[in-house]
Design an enzyme around this catalytic site. Structure first.
Site, PDB file in Angstrom:
ATOM      1  N   GLY A  30      -9.087  87.531  40.427  1.00  0.00           N
ATOM      2  CA  GLY A  30      -8.289  88.092  41.513  1.00  0.00           C
ATOM      3  C   GLY A  30      -6.923  88.552  41.021  1.00  0.00           C
ATOM      4  N   GLY A  35      -5.816  97.232  35.265  1.00  0.00           N
ATOM      5  CA  GLY A  35      -6.695  96.769  34.184  1.00  0.00           C
ATOM      6  C   GLY A  35      -8.056  96.397  34.739  1.00  0.00           C
ATOM      7  CG  HIS A  36      -8.414  92.950  37.240  1.00  0.00           C
ATOM      8  ND1 HIS A  36      -7.133  92.633  37.650  1.00  0.00           N
ATOM      9  CD2 HIS A  36      -8.837  91.886  36.527  1.00  0.00           C
ATOM     10  CE1 HIS A  36      -6.815  91.440  37.199  1.00  0.00           C
ATOM     11  NE2 HIS A  36      -7.818  90.958  36.506  1.00  0.00           N
ATOM     12  N   GLY A 146     -12.559  92.883  29.396  1.00  0.00           N
ATOM     13  CA  GLY A 146     -11.452  93.634  28.809  1.00  0.00           C
ATOM     14  C   GLY A 146     -11.109  93.162  27.404  1.00  0.00           C
ATOM     15  CE  LYS A 148      -3.222  90.863  28.848  1.00  0.00           C
ATOM     16  NZ  LYS A 148      -3.647  89.558  29.233  1.00  0.00           N
TER      17      LYS A 148
END
Ligand code: AMP
Length: 252
Positions: A30, A35-36, A146, A148
């Site tokens: 959440g 990015g999400h 990701g 990331k």
């Protein structure tokens, strides 16, 4: 968008998706940001249906304060997901995900012990256990993660191989702010002073200097270094700014 808080209701829907249709899943905690959303867009482009999961997973937080302070933005998240025309959202609670109260776990004994693993004991046990559960529940053709969180991505890939999980694990590039700071749900907790430091952090670690020079420069800017390491031809960094842990990595 159909929202499921009950895993069995989601599983009933999953059974109605025809075999020749592809399902993509994007697991998240959440506090959604671009990015999400990039992962969701990629899933939508590559599959017939996309399932997003939102589950703030307590077992991967070794620091209670970090969990308590983790941003929760349910209404905004739902709006963002609807705007993207996400097909399904699964948002179960702790009891649904951990009916055994985190008794069964998945452990990895090598890669999970370095970088974030040595800095955050138990973190990857929590990550791998919840990801396995979400992969089983989603029963998707593809799952999007990701870069990331590169160490997490590698571990999830290796876990999927080790357990013959049919879902393909798809890596997605890191989305950054204009100044180079990797988007993170934690960024929104930064003070304005902290945000400036975070910008410096993003700039400093990208320089073509050696690790000790970079560490020194970070420390000169009052940025506390958790780790700064190079593996797999990438540089990995974790620092504390405003007591918030910010990680990043990129290809050298
Ligand atoms: P989280 O909600 O932090 O667990 O992240 C959910 C997924 O979004 C993970 O696969 C992350 O790696 C991915 N993600 C988080 N931030 C970014 C970003 N800045 N760019 C690309 N993917 C990201």
């Amino acid at each position: 968008m159909k929202i499921y808080k009950n895993i069995y209701e989601w599983q009933n829907t999953r059974r109605t998706i025809p075999n020749d249709k592809k399902l993509g899943v994007v697991p998240t905690m959440g506090a959604l940001h671009e990015g999400h959303l990039s992962l969701i867009k990629q899933s939508k482009a590559e599959n017939d249906f996309t399932l997003v999961t939102i589950f703030l997973n307590p077992t991967q937080f070794n620091n209670k304060e970090d969990l308590v302070n983790y941003p929760a933005t349910w209404n905004v998240d739902v709006k963002l997901l609807k705007n993207l025309k996400t097909d399904y959202l699964l948002a179960p609670d702790f009891k649904q995900i951990y009916p055994d109260n985190y008794n069964f776990t998945i452990k990895e004994n090598k890669l999970s012990k370095i970088l974030c693993g040595s800095a955050r004991p138990g973190h990857f046990d929590g990550v791998l256990t919840v990801v396995m559960k979400l992969l089983m529940l989603a029963d998707a053709d593809r799952a999007y993660f990701g870069e990331k969180d590169f160490q997490q991505l590698l571990l999830v890939k290796k876990m999927a191989e080790a357990f013959f999980v049919k879902t393909e694990i798809v890596p997605c590039p890191t989305i950054r702010e204009k100044d180079g700071l990797a988007l993170s749900s934690r960024n929104r907790r930064l003070s304005s002073e902290g945000r400036k430091k975070a910008s410096e952090y993003a700039r400093i670690i990208k320089q073509k200097k050696n690790r000790s020079e970079i560490r020194e420069e970070l420390e000169m800017n009052n940025i506390k270094v958790d780790y700064l390491e190079e593996f797999f031809g990438r540089r990995f960094a974790a620092v504390f700014i405003d007591n918030i842990r910010l990680i990043d990595n990129f290809k050298l």
